[in-house]
Design a protein around this motif. Sequence first.
Motif, PDB file in Angstrom:
ATOM      1  N   SER A 154      56.908  71.668 -46.212  1.00 42.20           N
ATOM      2  CA  SER A 154      56.527  71.093 -44.615  1.00 42.20           C
ATOM      3  C   SER A 154      55.686  69.427 -44.880  1.00 42.20           C
ATOM      4  O   SER A 154      55.746  68.659 -44.305  1.00 42.20           O
ATOM      5  CB  SER A 154      55.610  71.805 -43.929  1.00 42.20           C
ATOM      6  OG  SER A 154      56.434  72.924 -43.542  1.00 42.20           O
TER       7      SER A 154
ATOM      8  N   TYR B  74      62.975  77.604 -44.481  1.00 38.84           N
ATOM      9  CA  TYR B  74      62.183  76.817 -42.978  1.00 38.84           C
ATOM     10  C   TYR B  74      62.790  77.463 -41.803  1.00 38.84           C
ATOM     11  O   TYR B  74      63.583  78.407 -42.099  1.00 38.84           O
ATOM     12  CB  TYR B  74      62.917  75.415 -42.742  1.00 38.84           C
ATOM     13  CG  TYR B  74      62.312  74.298 -43.948  1.00 38.84           C
ATOM     14  CD1 TYR B  74      61.073  73.952 -43.211  1.00 38.84           C
ATOM     15  CD2 TYR B  74      62.554  74.089 -45.076  1.00 38.84           C
ATOM     16  CE1 TYR B  74      60.707  72.716 -44.111  1.00 38.84           C
ATOM     17  CE2 TYR B  74      62.113  73.003 -45.826  1.00 38.84           C
ATOM     18  CZ  TYR B  74      61.263  72.389 -45.366  1.00 38.84           C
ATOM     19  OH  TYR B  74      60.624  71.495 -46.159  1.00 38.84           O
ATOM     20  N   ARG B  75      62.339  77.617 -40.705  1.00 40.44           N
ATOM     21  CA  ARG B  75      62.727  78.031 -39.687  1.00 40.44           C
ATOM     22  C   ARG B  75      63.067  76.885 -38.422  1.00 40.44           C
ATOM     23  O   ARG B  75      62.477  75.660 -38.846  1.00 40.44           O
ATOM     24  CB  ARG B  75      61.667  79.037 -38.828  1.00 40.44           C
ATOM     25  CG  ARG B  75      61.267  80.256 -39.543  1.00 40.44           C
ATOM     26  CD  ARG B  75      62.414  81.226 -39.659  1.00 40.44           C
ATOM     27  NE  ARG B  75      61.993  82.522 -40.228  1.00 40.44           N
ATOM     28  CZ  ARG B  75      61.960  82.813 -41.680  1.00 40.44           C
ATOM     29  NH1 ARG B  75      62.160  82.011 -42.621  1.00 40.44           N
ATOM     30  NH2 ARG B  75      61.665  83.872 -42.231  1.00 40.44           N
TER      31      ARG B  75
ATOM     32  N   ARG C 124      61.879  75.992 -35.835  1.00 38.68           N
ATOM     33  CA  ARG C 124      60.682  75.638 -35.215  1.00 38.68           C
ATOM     34  C   ARG C 124      60.082  74.542 -36.104  1.00 38.68           C
ATOM     35  O   ARG C 124      59.471  73.388 -35.811  1.00 38.68           O
ATOM     36  CB  ARG C 124      59.755  76.676 -34.762  1.00 38.68           C
ATOM     37  CG  ARG C 124      59.375  77.399 -35.720  1.00 38.68           C
ATOM     38  CD  ARG C 124      58.110  78.486 -35.092  1.00 38.68           C
ATOM     39  NE  ARG C 124      57.742  79.374 -36.182  1.00 38.68           N
ATOM     40  CZ  ARG C 124      58.390  80.530 -36.811  1.00 38.68           C
ATOM     41  NH1 ARG C 124      59.277  81.041 -35.735  1.00 38.68           N
ATOM     42  NH2 ARG C 124      57.903  81.363 -37.544  1.00 38.68           N
ATOM     43  N   ASP C 125      60.277  74.721 -37.443  1.00 37.41           N
ATOM     44  CA  ASP C 125      59.464  73.998 -38.450  1.00 37.41           C
ATOM     45  C   ASP C 125      60.160  72.586 -38.578  1.00 37.41           C
ATOM     46  O   ASP C 125      59.584  71.387 -38.468  1.00 37.41           O
ATOM     47  CB  ASP C 125      59.549  74.698 -39.872  1.00 37.41           C
ATOM     48  CG  ASP C 125      58.744  75.763 -40.047  1.00 37.41           C
ATOM     49  OD1 ASP C 125      58.016  75.902 -39.495  1.00 37.41           O
ATOM     50  OD2 ASP C 125      59.380  76.650 -40.715  1.00 37.41           O
TER      51      ASP C 125
ATOM     52  N   GLU D 279      59.616  70.652 -35.093  1.00 30.82           N
ATOM     53  CA  GLU D 279      58.260  70.243 -34.916  1.00 30.82           C
ATOM     54  C   GLU D 279      57.862  68.918 -36.196  1.00 30.82           C
ATOM     55  O   GLU D 279      57.148  68.078 -35.713  1.00 30.82           O
ATOM     56  CB  GLU D 279      57.222  71.104 -35.552  1.00 30.82           C
ATOM     57  CG  GLU D 279      55.598  70.895 -35.581  1.00 30.82           C
ATOM     58  CD  GLU D 279      54.808  72.090 -36.017  1.00 30.82           C
ATOM     59  OE1 GLU D 279      53.361  71.787 -36.124  1.00 30.82           O
ATOM     60  OE2 GLU D 279      55.338  73.094 -36.527  1.00 30.82           O
ATOM     61  N   HIS D 280      58.318  68.894 -37.211  1.00 31.31           N
ATOM     62  CA  HIS D 280      58.041  68.098 -38.412  1.00 31.31           C
ATOM     63  C   HIS D 280      58.954  66.907 -38.564  1.00 31.31           C
ATOM     64  O   HIS D 280      58.670  66.011 -39.293  1.00 31.31           O
ATOM     65  CB  HIS D 280      58.005  68.538 -39.607  1.00 31.31           C
ATOM     66  CG  HIS D 280      56.584  69.708 -39.569  1.00 31.31           C
ATOM     67  ND1 HIS D 280      55.548  69.330 -39.208  1.00 31.31           N
ATOM     68  CD2 HIS D 280      56.916  70.829 -39.871  1.00 31.31           C
ATOM     69  CE1 HIS D 280      54.805  70.547 -39.311  1.00 31.31           C
ATOM     70  NE2 HIS D 280      55.605  71.468 -39.812  1.00 31.31           N
TER      71      HIS D 280
END
Length: 894
Positions: A769, A790-791, A793-794, A797-798
Motif C-alpha cells: 500500500s 490486496y482487496r 477496497r485497497d 482507496e489508494h
Amino acid sequence: MDASAALAARLASAVVAPLVKKLFVRESEGAGLVDRPVRISGLVSFRGEKRTLGERDLRGLAAELATRATASRGPGETPADEVREELADALALALHSLGDLDMDDVQAVRLGPEEFARRLARPTALSAAAEPYYEPLLHTAALHILDFFTRRSGFVARTLVEQTRSIDRLVARTDLLLERVGSPLAEDTRFEQRYAEHIARKHSELTIYGLDLNQAREWRLDAAYVALEAVTAADANPVPLPVEAVLSGRDRVLLRGGAGSGKTTLVQWLAVTTARQPYEEIGEHLTQLVGRVPFVLPLRRVVRDGSPPTPGDFLHAVRSAIAGAQPDGWADRVLGSGRALVLIDGIDEIPRREREETRRWLRELMGDFPGNLWVVTARPSAVAEDWLADLGFAELALSPMTRDHVTRFVRRWHTAADAPAGLADALLAAVRAGSDLGGLAVNPLMCGLLCALHRERNGFLPQSRKDLYEAALRMLLERRDTERGVRAEDGLRLSSETQILLLQKLAHWMIRNDRAEMDRADALAQLARALVHMAHVEAPPERVLSHLLERSGLLREPAVGRVDFVHRTFQDYLGAKALVEEGDFPLLLRNAGRDQWEDVVRMAVALGRPAERERILRELIGRSASAADVEPGAVFLREALLAASCLEHATEVAPATRQRIVALTSHFIPPPHANWARHLAEVGGPLVLGLLPGPEKLTSREAVNVVVTASRVATDAALSFLTRYRDHPDLVVRRQLAWDWYHFDSQEYADEIIAHLDETDLYFAAHNSDHLRALRAMGGRDRIQIVGLYRPRDLVEHIDPDRLTHLWLRRGYVNFEPGEWLTAFPRLHTLTLPKKPRRGPAIPSHITVEIVPESYRAAVPERYEGTVPERYEDPDADPDPDPDSNRERTRPDR
C-alpha cells in the motif's frame, strides 16, 4: 414492567407507525441484493436526493411523537408544556442522527432497540423534569423504527441471504474441522488441549541475547515476529512474498535460509499459530493449519546416535515436560488421521553422515502417515537442490531483510528492551548512512547484535563484521558482569581472553567434525586438553564448562548432555580465530566452497596476518584463471566472488593480489546473465557496487543485470548508484527499476527513482500500500501492476481514479473477483489477470480483459472470450529472477 415497556404498551403501533414511516423515503422494489446494501443514511427522508421531509417538518414530527407519548402516560403523569418542548428538541436531534448511521436495516435490527437507541445522538444535558421521560421515549421510537424495518419488502430476503452466508461459512469451517479432527477419544482431546497450551507457552517467547545475562530477557513472539519474505526456488521468475503467502496451499516445504535468517523463529511462529488456532490470525493463506497438531523437532536435539525418533518418542526427544502424560499411541493417531504439522528444524545442524538416514526416516514417516503437513529447514547448501524433490517437497528460500523489515525489527527491539527514546532512530540513521553497517543488517541475528551493541555503547557502532563480533564478545564475556558487580555463584572468575580461548577450542572441534552440537563428554575432553596449558585456571573441566554455560552467554545446553553455541555465527567466528591461530589452513581451504564455511573464510581473512591472508586469497583464486568461459554455479565462481568479498574484511592486501581479484571479477562485470547478477549481489555484497559500471556503453540487457545486482545489495549506496540509471530510455531497464522498488525504503526510492522514470508504456509495480500511496502522491500513473496481497477496497482507496487506464493484477490476486468495484476507475480500459475469472460480478463491458498466466514467463495476453490463451515461450525470454512485469507483448506469427 419497566417504564419503556409500559410506554410501548400504552402507545399503539397504529398511532406511531405513520409518524415513523414519514422518516424514510419510499422503498424501491427488490430484495436489495447488492454488493453494498443501502445504508440507513440513504433511506431517511430529510436528506439526499429524495428529500420529502424538511428540518422544520422533522421537528414537528418529533413534537407530535413526544406529545402522543406523554399523553399516553395517563392522568396526573403528563408533563408540563416546557418539558414537552425539551423532549421534542431532544428527540428531533436523535432522529436527525439517523442520517449519520453507517449501517443497513438488517444490521440495525440485529443490534436490538437498546443498542440501536444508544447509537443515536442525545443532547448534552436534560433537565431533571425531562430526564425520566426521555429514555423511555427514545427506546419506544427505536423499537418502532426497527419494527418498520422488518416490514420492508426487502428485509426478509436480505435477512435470509445474510443468514445463508453465515451458515455457509460456519458449515465450511465445521466441515474442515470435522475432516481433520475426526472423532478422537476423550482422553486424546483433553491431552491435546493441554499440549496446545504447552506449545503456545514454550515457543511464544524469544530471548534477546546480550541484554541481561543474569536473568535472560524474553521477548513475546507475537510482538517480536517480523514477517519476512520468501521465494519459490523452482520459479524461473521468483517474486518475494510474505512467507505465509508462499506457504499457502503447500503441504511439503523445504525452507532454506542462511545463518540468522529467521528459520527457527518462523518454525516457532507456525507452531504457536497452529496451537492457538486463532482463525482471524491464521487468515485465508494458512487455513491448512486449522485443526492441526504441531510437532517441533530440532534435529540437533532429537537425533541420537544417528537415529531420529519415532512418533511415540517425539515429545520425549525434545524433553517436553508433559511427555509422560500423553496417552498411549496418541502421536500415532494424530499422524494417522493426517492432522499433524511436523516442523523439522535444522538439517544443517546434524553431521552429513546422518543426513541421509534422516531422509530415509522422513520418507518412511510420510509413507506410513500420509496427509500431514511437513516443513523442513536447512542452510542453503546443507543438502542438494533435489534432496527432497522425489518426496514432493517444494523448495522455498528466505529472502534477505528489506529496509522496511530492518526498520520494523529495530523499532520493535527497542520497544521490547525499554530503550531510551530516540535510540532506535539514531541506529536506523547510522545503518542507512554507512554501507558497511547496512550490509551487516541482513538478518534478524545481525540486526539484534547491532541493536544490543548500539545501546550498550550509547550510540557508537563498529564499522566491520570483525569489529562487530569482537565488540559483542567483549560485551557478553567481560563488561556486563564487571560493570553491574555480578559475581559468579561458584566463585570462579575467568578473564575474557581465557573464555574466548576455551570457546575457540570447542568451536574448532565442532567445525572440524562438521557438527553444530557436541556431547558434553566431548566438550569436557576438549577443555581438559586446553586447561593443561592454563596454570592460572585452578578448576576442573566440569566446573569450567558449567561456568561457560551459565555466565558466558555464548554457550548453552539445549538438552541434557548436549552443548552448542547460542548461534552458529558465533561458532563460525571463534572457529575461524582458532583455525588461524593454529595454522589449520588446509582444512579451511578444502572446505571453502561450502556455504556453511563462507563466514569462516571471511573471518579468517580478517583475523589473519598479511602472509596468511595472501595464502588464503591466492588459494581461492588459484584455479580461476580462465573464468570467462565458465558458467555460474561452478566452484571457481563461488571462490572468486568469495575472494572478492574477503577484500572488505582485509585491512592489508598486496596490490598484485588485489588487482588479480579485481581483474578476475571483471569477467562477471557487467554481469552477462541475471543468474550472475544474483551471485554477485549475494556473495560480493556492498563491495560489488565499486565494481559495477554506469549505463554508458552498455547494452540494455547488461544495464538490466547491473540494476538487478545493485538492487539486491539494497543499501543507501546502492540507491545512490541506481540514480545513474533512472533516465535510461529503454523500457526493459525502466521496468526493472520500477520492479525493484520493494528492496528499498518506499518513500526514498519513490523520490530518487520512481518519480524520474519515463512513464511511456511502463507498468509501475506496487508491492504494498505504501507504493500505491506514493504513486498517488506523485499524481498517479496510467499503468499500475499489483503484485502484493490486496482487496478491492485497497485499490479503490489508494489508486488515483483519474489517471488509471491499465491495471495488471498479478500473484496475490486471490479470493475476490473483478466486478463492479472496477467502475471506480472511469478511465480504465485494460485489465490483465493471471487466470480466467470465476463466475462473479460482471466486468464492465468497456474494459478489455487480457489473461497472462503466472506459470509462463512470456505468455501472450488474449482477450477474454472464455478460452485459454495460447501458450508460447519467447525465445529471447530473460532468465531475470524478477517477473516480466513490463515485457512487450506481441502475438507470434501464425
